[in-house]
Design an enzyme around this catalytic site. Structure first.
Site, PDB file in Angstrom:
ATOM      1  N   GLU A 206      58.049  -8.384  35.499  1.00  0.00           N
ATOM      2  CA  GLU A 206      56.918  -8.958  36.228  1.00  0.00           C
ATOM      3  C   GLU A 206      56.163 -10.004  35.398  1.00  0.00           C
ATOM      4  O   GLU A 206      55.606 -10.953  35.959  1.00  0.00           O
ATOM      5  CB  GLU A 206      55.956  -7.851  36.685  1.00  0.00           C
ATOM      6  CG  GLU A 206      56.506  -6.978  37.794  1.00  0.00           C
ATOM      7  CD  GLU A 206      57.324  -5.787  37.278  1.00  0.00           C
ATOM      8  OE1 GLU A 206      57.757  -4.957  38.101  1.00  0.00           O
ATOM      9  OE2 GLU A 206      57.518  -5.695  36.027  1.00  0.00           O
TER      10      GLU A 206
ATOM     11  N   PHE B 126      51.652   8.826  42.289  1.00  0.00           N
ATOM     12  CA  PHE B 126      52.773   8.208  41.568  1.00  0.00           C
ATOM     13  C   PHE B 126      52.654   6.681  41.614  1.00  0.00           C
ATOM     14  O   PHE B 126      52.486   6.085  42.673  1.00  0.00           O
ATOM     15  CB  PHE B 126      54.103   8.652  42.187  1.00  0.00           C
ATOM     16  CG  PHE B 126      55.301   8.012  41.548  1.00  0.00           C
ATOM     17  CD1 PHE B 126      55.650   8.308  40.248  1.00  0.00           C
ATOM     18  CD2 PHE B 126      56.064   7.096  42.257  1.00  0.00           C
ATOM     19  CE1 PHE B 126      56.756   7.707  39.649  1.00  0.00           C
ATOM     20  CE2 PHE B 126      57.170   6.490  41.674  1.00  0.00           C
ATOM     21  CZ  PHE B 126      57.518   6.792  40.366  1.00  0.00           C
ATOM     22  N   GLN B 127      52.727   6.060  40.461  1.00  0.00           N
ATOM     23  CA  GLN B 127      52.625   4.609  40.284  1.00  0.00           C
ATOM     24  C   GLN B 127      51.336   4.039  40.868  1.00  0.00           C
ATOM     25  O   GLN B 127      51.304   2.916  41.371  1.00  0.00           O
ATOM     26  CB  GLN B 127      53.856   3.893  40.860  1.00  0.00           C
ATOM     27  CG  GLN B 127      55.125   4.173  40.060  1.00  0.00           C
ATOM     28  CD  GLN B 127      56.274   3.251  40.406  1.00  0.00           C
ATOM     29  OE1 GLN B 127      56.359   2.735  41.513  1.00  0.00           O
ATOM     30  NE2 GLN B 127      57.178   3.058  39.452  1.00  0.00           N
TER      31      GLN B 127
ATOM     32  N   MET C  18      54.391 -19.036  12.209  1.00  0.00           N
ATOM     33  CA  MET C  18      52.991 -19.398  12.049  1.00  0.00           C
ATOM     34  C   MET C  18      52.231 -18.328  11.270  1.00  0.00           C
ATOM     35  O   MET C  18      51.394 -18.653  10.409  1.00  0.00           O
ATOM     36  CB  MET C  18      52.344 -19.619  13.415  1.00  0.00           C
ATOM     37  CG  MET C  18      50.934 -20.207  13.333  1.00  0.00           C
ATOM     38  SD  MET C  18      50.901 -21.831  12.546  1.00  0.00           S
ATOM     39  CE  MET C  18      51.375 -22.875  13.918  1.00  0.00           C
TER      40      MET C  18
ATOM     41  N   LYS D 116      50.088   0.490  50.950  1.00  0.00           N
ATOM     42  CA  LYS D 116      51.372   0.572  51.649  1.00  0.00           C
ATOM     43  C   LYS D 116      51.182   0.824  53.143  1.00  0.00           C
ATOM     44  O   LYS D 116      51.927   0.276  53.976  1.00  0.00           O
ATOM     45  CB  LYS D 116      52.228   1.681  51.022  1.00  0.00           C
ATOM     46  CG  LYS D 116      53.699   1.578  51.384  1.00  0.00           C
ATOM     47  CD  LYS D 116      54.552   2.497  50.511  1.00  0.00           C
ATOM     48  CE  LYS D 116      56.035   2.321  50.798  1.00  0.00           C
ATOM     49  NZ  LYS D 116      56.881   3.187  49.924  1.00  0.00           N
TER      50      LYS D 116
END
Length: 577
Positions: A66, A128-129, A492, A178
């Site tokens: 993502e 969940f999630q 760096m 959802k």
């Protein structure tokens, strides 16, 4: 009238009910979205199911992470002038967007992120999630909203697009439960034209413009500092018109690069910690600073208590919050950069500042002898330098080529030496300095401007942060040219440890994998160069190929990037060695 890929399915009118998920797709199409970057999952699955029927109208690019989706959306937005769009699922899918949201916020990039969420009845239950995405993203978005009713989806998306691209652009996020995606709703879409208490483009203050013009007309040593705002406003022609009429040297911030062609006689270089010697030194000698669409970042100013104390300051910025935030302005123009620059170009008198410009050229000569000549034409025949790779890229790249850089030494070298011949051809992570940005951003840039040559210059450290997006390159066939400048160090950080921490190299040496084999495993042509004699022909083959290419170039392990302004120093203390 919108139609699906299947002509038997006409797009709904106001009397037709659709699912909330289909309302998402129809709303995106109403905003003329043609490309979406995303990764499916359980809570966003209804939207992906609806997307299936519209595959002929919108191109979905399946990323491998993502974070890759939002960086690709950023790249797409920055080069196309459109809003970048990405999709992610709930929980870890949504939280994987956070770095990209922060990056887009810092660099004023218009992105709309749509995330799935657990059903509204489960909110707050640690389902969940489930993650509290609204709270988590509130600090890194211009606006966010959670939608729990299907009827609210079109209005939320309309407002999101309006806010993302109006005023000072930025990222927005819409979190949709959802059950709202499944619910049926009559579809009706209205473009958002205004938001209460939000003024995206303040009117130009004519009196302030006249005061600014008077300062310019009196000035003997003026200097324009051009930032990202020039690109965002499409103010390139107006910038050049003002600079040419008043004969004013132009320096750019890192994000302002390519606001003026590199070879323009009024372009005097890159500002900042690893910028060019001339604009840094002359900042504290100018009698007038005209700052356009830049925010006086600490990387540009160094110590603020010694910054340009001798100069009057004209600050042009669309965001009033940036005015007087760091450097006090004598004249502030809170306005669109294009409008403000056009007004100034009309008001100022024709001038010439050749003696002042000659002072810049003298500094450029010093930098060339001390730094540039050694970077571009090294005397050590055994070790390739990053600078000479960029010199050769300039010789072989196409006229419309775009540079995409990650973060680190290679970023500074490439930004200093790449020849920006076309406007808005620089893409990098500025304010947040996000390693892992370049590979997915280059994919998004190629999707947004498919006819241009996209060259991604990446360090070996940053390349591995989103290396999985090679899979996206493989699946899309987007012909991005990736050049890995490999010094087997986090370069760096190592440079700073060398100069300021007595060479105590703590956790910066990289044992790297075989990048060529990894790229070939993704079906992408890859090559490696270690010898100078091989570089030109190999680079020519890479840049002329019609396909995606990966080129690893092994460069000096402990080469440093100069000029450099040490932390806590002022701009006039820039070091050439």
């Amino acid at each position: 009238m919108l139609t699906k890929e299947n002509p038997a399915h006409a797009a709904p009118d106001e009397a037709t009910t659709v699912s909330g998920a289909e309302a998402v797709i129809l709303s995106l199409l109403a905003e003329k979205t043609d490309t979406i970057f995303g990764y499916p999952g359980g809570a966003i699955m209804p939207v992906y199911d609806a997307l299936y029927d519209y595959a002929g109208q919108v191109n979905h690019i399946l990323v491998r992470h993502e974070q890759g989706a939002i960086h690709a959306a950023q790249g797409y937005a920055r080069v196309s002038g459109k809003v970048g769009v990405c999709l992610a699922t709930s929980g870890p899918g949504a939280t994987n967007l956070i770095t990209g949201l922060a990056d887009a916020k810092a660099d004023s990039t218009p992105v709309v992120c749509i995330t799935g969420q657990v059903a509204s009845g489960l909110l707050g239950t640690d389902a969940f999630q489930e993650a509290d995405v609204i709270s988590i993203t509130s600090a890194v978005t211009k606006w966010n909203i959670q939608v729990t009713q299907a009827a609210d989806i079109p209005a939320a998306i309309s407002k999101a697009f309006y806010l993302a691209q109006s005023g000072r652009p930025g990222p927005v996020l819409i979190d949709i439960t959802k059950d709202a995606q499944f619910a049926k709703v009559p579809f009706r879409y209205e473009k958002c034209e205004q938001v209460a208490y939000y003024t995206p483009k303040p009117p130009l203050d004519q009196q302030a413009a006249e005061q600014a013009a008077a300062l310019i007309n009196r000035s003997r040593k003026p200097l324009i500092l051009a930032g990202q705002g020039v690109h965002l406003a499409g103010a390139h022609a107006e910038l050049l018109a003002l600079a040419a009429k008043a004969d004013i040297p132009v320096a750019t911030t890192l994000l302002g690069l390519s606001a003026i062609p590199s070879e323009h006689p009024l372009y005097v270089g890159l500002l900042g910690m690893h910028g060019n010697y001339a604009p840094n030194i002359k900042t504290n000698e100018a009698d007038l600073i005209i700052a356009v669409g830049m925010r006086f970042d600490d990387r540009v100013t160094g110590r603020t208590d010694t910054y340009a104390k001798q100069a009057s300051i004209i600050h042009i910025d669309l965001d009033p919050a940036e005015i007087n935030k760091i450097i006090k302005a004598d004249v502030a123009l809170v306005a669109d950069a294009r409008e403000a620059l056009a007004a100034l170009a009309r008001l100022v008198k024709e001038s010439e500042h050749q003696a002042w410009l000659q002072e810049f050229r003298a500094c450029m000569d010093q930098e060339y002898e001390k730094v540039v000549r050694h970077d571009l034409f090294p005397v050590d025949n055994r070790i390739l330098t990053m600078g000479e790779v960029l010199r050769m890229v300039n010789e072989l790249a196409e006229e419309d080529s775009m540079l995409v850089t990650d973060v680190g030494q290679h970023q500074m070298v490439a930004s200093r030496y790449f020849n920006f011949r076309s406007l808005n051809s620089n893409l990098t992570s500025g304010g947040l300095g996000t390693m892992g940005f370049a590979l997915p951003a280059a994919i998004g840039a190629k999707a947004g401007r498919p006819g241009a040559q996209v060259i991604a210059v990446i360090g070996d450290g940053g390349f591995q942060m989103n290396i999985q997006e090679l899979g996206t390159m493989m699946q899309t066939g987007l012909a991005v040219k990736v050049i890995i400048l490999n010094n087997n160090f986090l370069g760096m950080v190592r440079q700073w440890q060398q100069l300021f921490f007595e060479k105590r190299y703590s956790s910066v040496e990289m044992d790297n994998p075989d990048f060529v084999k990894i790229a070939e495993g993704y079906g992408i042509s890859a090559r490696k160069v270690e010898q100078r004699a091989e570089l030109a022909d190999t680079l020519r083959a890479v840049l002329s190929s019609p396909h995606a290419e990966v080129l690893e170039v092994v460069v000096g392990r402990e080469d440093n990037v100069f000029p450099m302004i040490p932390t806590g120093a002022c701009v006039s203390e820039v070091r050439l060695e």
